[in-house]
Structures are given as C-alpha cells and as structure tokens.
Design a protein around this motif. Structure first.
Motif, PDB file in Angstrom:
ATOM      1  N   ARG A   1      27.599   1.845   9.078  1.00  0.00           N
ATOM      2  CA  ARG A   1      27.870   2.461  10.389  1.00  0.00           C
ATOM      3  C   ARG A   1      29.297   2.208  10.858  1.00  0.00           C
ATOM      4  NH1 ARG A   1      24.644  -1.829  10.592  1.00  0.00           N
ATOM      5  NH2 ARG A   1      25.005  -3.555  12.038  1.00  0.00           N
ATOM      6  N   ASN A   2      29.891   1.094  10.417  1.00  0.00           N
ATOM      7  CA  ASN A   2      31.272   0.816  10.808  1.00  0.00           C
ATOM      8  C   ASN A   2      32.255   1.760  10.127  1.00  0.00           C
ATOM      9  OD1 ASN A   2      30.474  -1.294  12.457  1.00  0.00           O
ATOM     10  ND2 ASN A   2      30.745  -2.853  10.871  1.00  0.00           N
ATOM     11  N   LYS A   3      31.823   2.386   9.027  1.00  0.00           N
ATOM     12  CA  LYS A   3      32.686   3.327   8.310  1.00  0.00           C
ATOM     13  C   LYS A   3      32.543   4.750   8.829  1.00  0.00           C
ATOM     14  CE  LYS A   3      33.107   0.949   3.838  1.00  0.00           C
ATOM     15  NZ  LYS A   3      34.601   0.845   3.862  1.00  0.00           N
ATOM     16  N   ILE A   4      31.307   5.136   9.190  1.00  0.00           N
ATOM     17  CA  ILE A   4      31.079   6.530   9.583  1.00  0.00           C
ATOM     18  C   ILE A   4      30.819   6.701  11.073  1.00  0.00           C
ATOM     19  CG2 ILE A   4      30.121   7.008   7.289  1.00  0.00           C
ATOM     20  CD1 ILE A   4      27.379   7.265   8.702  1.00  0.00           C
ATOM     21  N   GLY A   5      30.478   5.619  11.765  1.00  0.00           N
ATOM     22  CA  GLY A   5      30.198   5.705  13.192  1.00  0.00           C
ATOM     23  C   GLY A   5      28.696   5.695  13.464  1.00  0.00           C
ATOM     24  N   ILE A   6      28.275   4.878  14.407  1.00  0.00           N
ATOM     25  CA  ILE A   6      26.847   4.749  14.719  1.00  0.00           C
ATOM     26  C   ILE A   6      26.265   6.041  15.275  1.00  0.00           C
ATOM     27  CG2 ILE A   6      27.308   3.856  17.027  1.00  0.00           C
ATOM     28  CD1 ILE A   6      24.399   2.843  14.672  1.00  0.00           C
ATOM     29  N   ASN A   7      27.065   6.817  15.998  1.00  0.00           N
ATOM     30  CA  ASN A   7      26.552   8.066  16.584  1.00  0.00           C
ATOM     31  C   ASN A   7      26.160   9.075  15.511  1.00  0.00           C
ATOM     32  OD1 ASN A   7      26.854   7.152  19.203  1.00  0.00           O
ATOM     33  ND2 ASN A   7      28.917   7.997  19.433  1.00  0.00           N
ATOM     34  N   ILE A   8      26.922   9.115  14.416  1.00  0.00           N
ATOM     35  CA  ILE A   8      26.595  10.021  13.319  1.00  0.00           C
ATOM     36  C   ILE A   8      25.291   9.579  12.653  1.00  0.00           C
ATOM     37  CG2 ILE A   8      27.303  10.787  11.018  1.00  0.00           C
ATOM     38  CD1 ILE A   8      30.177  10.777  12.003  1.00  0.00           C
ATOM     39  N   ALA A   9      25.114   8.273  12.495  1.00  0.00           N
ATOM     40  CA  ALA A   9      23.889   7.739  11.887  1.00  0.00           C
ATOM     41  C   ALA A   9      22.667   8.077  12.744  1.00  0.00           C
ATOM     42  CB  ALA A   9      24.009   6.229  11.708  1.00  0.00           C
ATOM     43  N   ILE A  10      22.799   7.920  14.056  1.00  0.00           N
ATOM     44  CA  ILE A  10      21.680   8.219  14.965  1.00  0.00           C
ATOM     45  C   ILE A  10      21.363   9.712  14.948  1.00  0.00           C
ATOM     46  CG2 ILE A  10      20.929   8.208  17.373  1.00  0.00           C
ATOM     47  CD1 ILE A  10      22.804   5.747  17.756  1.00  0.00           C
ATOM     48  N   GLU A  11      22.389  10.534  14.985  1.00  0.00           N
ATOM     49  CA  GLU A  11      22.202  11.991  14.946  1.00  0.00           C
ATOM     50  C   GLU A  11      21.477  12.412  13.674  1.00  0.00           C
ATOM     51  OE1 GLU A  11      25.189  15.787  15.304  1.00  0.00           O
ATOM     52  OE2 GLU A  11      25.522  14.383  13.648  1.00  0.00           O
ATOM     53  N   ALA A  12      21.873  11.831  12.549  1.00  0.00           N
ATOM     54  CA  ALA A  12      21.249  12.171  11.271  1.00  0.00           C
ATOM     55  C   ALA A  12      19.799  11.717  11.222  1.00  0.00           C
ATOM     56  CB  ALA A  12      22.038  11.546  10.128  1.00  0.00           C
ATOM     57  N   LEU A  13      19.519  10.550  11.767  1.00  0.00           N
ATOM     58  CA  LEU A  13      18.148  10.046  11.837  1.00  0.00           C
ATOM     59  C   LEU A  13      17.281  10.996  12.659  1.00  0.00           C
ATOM     60  CD1 LEU A  13      15.954   7.870  11.479  1.00  0.00           C
ATOM     61  CD2 LEU A  13      16.925   6.715  13.500  1.00  0.00           C
ATOM     62  N   ARG A  14      17.773  11.387  13.802  1.00  0.00           N
ATOM     63  CA  ARG A  14      17.024  12.301  14.681  1.00  0.00           C
ATOM     64  C   ARG A  14      16.816  13.666  14.012  1.00  0.00           C
ATOM     65  NH1 ARG A  14      19.991  11.853  18.687  1.00  0.00           N
ATOM     66  NH2 ARG A  14      18.689  10.558  20.058  1.00  0.00           N
ATOM     67  N   ASP A  15      17.876  14.198  13.432  1.00  0.00           N
ATOM     68  CA  ASP A  15      17.807  15.519  12.815  1.00  0.00           C
ATOM     69  C   ASP A  15      16.893  15.509  11.584  1.00  0.00           C
ATOM     70  OD1 ASP A  15      18.441  18.213  12.652  1.00  0.00           O
ATOM     71  OD2 ASP A  15      20.237  17.895  11.460  1.00  0.00           O
ATOM     72  N   GLY A  16      17.000  14.446  10.794  1.00  0.00           N
ATOM     73  CA  GLY A  16      16.182  14.341   9.595  1.00  0.00           C
ATOM     74  C   GLY A  16      14.698  14.249   9.904  1.00  0.00           C
ATOM     75  N   LEU A  17      14.357  13.502  10.944  1.00  0.00           N
ATOM     76  CA  LEU A  17      12.956  13.399  11.361  1.00  0.00           C
ATOM     77  C   LEU A  17      12.458  14.740  11.885  1.00  0.00           C
ATOM     78  CD1 LEU A  17      12.944   9.897  13.118  1.00  0.00           C
ATOM     79  CD2 LEU A  17      11.709  10.519  11.031  1.00  0.00           C
ATOM     80  N   ALA A  18      13.283  15.415  12.678  1.00  0.00           N
ATOM     81  CA  ALA A  18      12.887  16.711  13.243  1.00  0.00           C
ATOM     82  C   ALA A  18      12.666  17.748  12.150  1.00  0.00           C
ATOM     83  CB  ALA A  18      13.949  17.196  14.224  1.00  0.00           C
ATOM     84  N   LYS A  19      13.481  17.696  11.109  1.00  0.00           N
ATOM     85  CA  LYS A  19      13.369  18.663  10.005  1.00  0.00           C
ATOM     86  C   LYS A  19      12.411  18.200   8.908  1.00  0.00           C
ATOM     87  CE  LYS A  19      17.983  20.659  10.622  1.00  0.00           C
ATOM     88  NZ  LYS A  19      19.340  20.853  10.031  1.00  0.00           N
ATOM     89  N   LYS A  20      11.801  17.029   9.124  1.00  0.00           N
ATOM     90  CA  LYS A  20      10.834  16.466   8.183  1.00  0.00           C
ATOM     91  C   LYS A  20      11.434  16.289   6.781  1.00  0.00           C
ATOM     92  CE  LYS A  20       6.873  18.293  10.720  1.00  0.00           C
ATOM     93  NZ  LYS A  20       5.621  19.092  10.666  1.00  0.00           N
ATOM     94  N   LYS A  21      12.662  15.800   6.766  1.00  0.00           N
ATOM     95  CA  LYS A  21      13.321  15.521   5.490  1.00  0.00           C
ATOM     96  C   LYS A  21      12.807  14.227   4.868  1.00  0.00           C
ATOM     97  CE  LYS A  21      16.402  18.938   5.535  1.00  0.00           C
ATOM     98  NZ  LYS A  21      16.571  19.931   4.438  1.00  0.00           N
TER      99      LYS A  21
ATOM    100  N   ILE B   1      19.925   7.896   5.047  1.00  0.00           N
ATOM    101  CA  ILE B   1      19.889   7.475   6.454  1.00  0.00           C
ATOM    102  C   ILE B   1      20.066   5.968   6.573  1.00  0.00           C
ATOM    103  CG2 ILE B   1      18.447   7.330   8.532  1.00  0.00           C
ATOM    104  CD1 ILE B   1      19.565  10.121   7.943  1.00  0.00           C
ATOM    105  N   ALA B   2      19.350   5.225   5.735  1.00  0.00           N
ATOM    106  CA  ALA B   2      19.480   3.765   5.769  1.00  0.00           C
ATOM    107  C   ALA B   2      20.909   3.346   5.440  1.00  0.00           C
ATOM    108  CB  ALA B   2      18.490   3.135   4.795  1.00  0.00           C
ATOM    109  N   ASP B   3      21.527   4.034   4.491  1.00  0.00           N
ATOM    110  CA  ASP B   3      22.918   3.731   4.137  1.00  0.00           C
ATOM    111  C   ASP B   3      23.868   4.019   5.295  1.00  0.00           C
ATOM    112  OD1 ASP B   3      22.243   2.889   1.612  1.00  0.00           O
ATOM    113  OD2 ASP B   3      22.805   4.757   0.609  1.00  0.00           O
ATOM    114  N   CYS B   4      23.568   5.076   6.037  1.00  0.00           N
ATOM    115  CA  CYS B   4      24.424   5.422   7.183  1.00  0.00           C
ATOM    116  C   CYS B   4      24.428   4.301   8.217  1.00  0.00           C
ATOM    117  CB  CYS B   4      23.948   6.728   7.827  1.00  0.00           C
ATOM    118  SG  CYS B   4      24.357   8.211   6.883  1.00  0.00           S
ATOM    119  N   PHE B   5      23.286   3.655   8.409  1.00  0.00           N
ATOM    120  CA  PHE B   5      23.242   2.520   9.338  1.00  0.00           C
ATOM    121  C   PHE B   5      23.887   1.280   8.715  1.00  0.00           C
ATOM    122  CE2 PHE B   5      20.274   5.224  11.517  1.00  0.00           C
ATOM    123  CZ  PHE B   5      20.439   4.884  12.860  1.00  0.00           C
ATOM    124  N   LYS B   6      23.734   1.129   7.400  1.00  0.00           N
ATOM    125  CA  LYS B   6      24.358  -0.008   6.725  1.00  0.00           C
ATOM    126  C   LYS B   6      25.882   0.090   6.813  1.00  0.00           C
ATOM    127  CE  LYS B   6      24.655  -2.330   2.225  1.00  0.00           C
ATOM    128  NZ  LYS B   6      24.134  -2.363   0.829  1.00  0.00           N
TER     129      LYS B   6
END
Length: 220
Positions: A171-191, A164-169
């Motif tokens: 973010r210009n390569k993968i898109g900020i929206n994907i990073a935010i979605e993954a952060l939200r989903d990961g927290l919800a699933k308690k990953k 998740i931290a890498d996705c924000f680092k």
C-alpha cells in the motif's frame, strides 16, 4: 568452416524451388507466436541466420532489442505489454496495478507494467514499456498464479484475491485508497470471495490491516 557455410545456406531456396525443411519449420513457428526471440528459434533447432530471411520475406519485424513480432497476426493481442514483460522476465508475474487493470477492478490506467521478479533478477537496461519491478522470493512467485496463453505467448498474473492482498501489502507503493477501491470493486463484481481474500491476506500478513476495510465495505 564448411559446416558454418552449410548452415548459412540452409535458408536459401533449393534448386527445385522448395524451401528447406527448417525454414518451413521457422515459418510455422512464427505463425503461432506473436513475440519471438532468437533463443526461441534456437531451442527449436532453427539457426539465427533464418531471422534475416524471415524479416526480408515479411514474416517478422524487429520489435525491440532481442525481440521480434510475427506479421502473420492481423492485430496485436490485448495486453501485449504484459506478454512482453513476462517473456523478458521468464519467472515474472504481473501484479498490483497491472493485475488490477487485467481483471478490470480499478479505475487506474498505469503507464508502467507492474511485475514481480526474483531477488536475483537483473533488471533490463531498457524496455519498450516502463517496468515497475517488485522483487520477491521464488516461492512467492508460485502462489496464486494464473497462466494464460495467447498467440503462443504466456502471461503469468496473480489471481484477483492474491492481487488485492498484495495491494494492501504494498500500500505504501500504490496508495491505500487504490487498494480499498479495488477491494470494493472486486467484491461488487464478484471477482473473488471473502474467503479467498482472507486466505491471501493471512499469507501476506495483512489480515489485520484489511479487516476494518472489509467490514466497512460489507456494512455499506
């Protein structure tokens, strides 16, 4: 010359019908490893000439240049492309979108295998899977890495919080929206926990970037 001739004949059946010790050793090896390279056999003291014999006998088949698959496995293991990438890139670590897919914390289905490699890694000219290679330091490839062995092959992947931290680092390569979605989903699933995310966010120097998104998700 005589030694070379002897080596070539080692994989032939003996007069008593018993296969050579090395050939039986080769069969045992491919029975425990899905992906096999000639160098794998060489490290075990098994001559390259055995590969043709193993192919003819139906134990292995050529998968791609310099790589074979064992026919002794009933089906291809899950995430075979990741195992192949880690084998092709010895110090490589599955990252970003591919790591998100591995942990099931994204709706994305990347067609590329995202993998981190050292700065001096020479990218392969071709691969059965499209590779998206992120270059980083060798020290960075030791942080937050999980190793898992399946079918004799090892996959190295960054843990969920580091991913998740890498996705924000990146973010210009993968898109900020994907990073935010993954952060939200990961927290919800308690990953991962918030403390884990903060730890890797600070290491990546994106803690200030992530802070408002974390607060926003917590307050939803």
């Amino acid at each position: 010359m005589q030694k070379n001739i002897h080596n070539r004949n080692l994989f032939l059946k003996r007069s008593d019908g018993v296969r050579s010790t090395l050939y039986r050793k080769a069969i045992e090896f491919v029975s425990k490893h899905y992906f096999i390279s000639p160098n794998d056999l060489k490290r075990k003291g098994i001559f390259r000439q055995y590969i043709e014999k193993l192919q003819n006998d139906g134990y292995i088949e050529k998968y791609y240049s310099g790589m074979y698959v064992s026919k002794l496995f009933e089906e291809e293991p899950a995430f075979a492309s990741f195992f192949y990438a880690c084998k092709r890139i010895p110090k490589g670590v599955i990252c970003l979108l591919s790591a998100l897919e591995y942990y099931d914390i994204t709706t994305q289905a990347p067609y590329q295998v995202w993998i981190c490699a050292t700065y001096n890694f020479v990218e392969p000219k071709s691969s059965p899977y499209p590779l998206s290679i992120i270059k980083t330091s060798e020290e960075s490839l030791k942080i937050g890495v999980i190793e898992k062995k399946v079918a004799g092959n090892i996959i190295r992947v960054f843990n969920p919080a580091k991913t998740i931290a890498d996705c924000f680092k990146f973010r210009n390569k993968i898109g900020i929206n994907i990073a935010i979605e993954a952060l939200r989903d990961g927290l919800a699933k308690k990953k991962f926990s918030l403390d884990e995310v903060h730890k890797y966010a600070k290491l990546n120097r994106v803690d200030k970037v992530m802070e408002p998104y974390i607060e926003g998700i917590i307050n939803e």
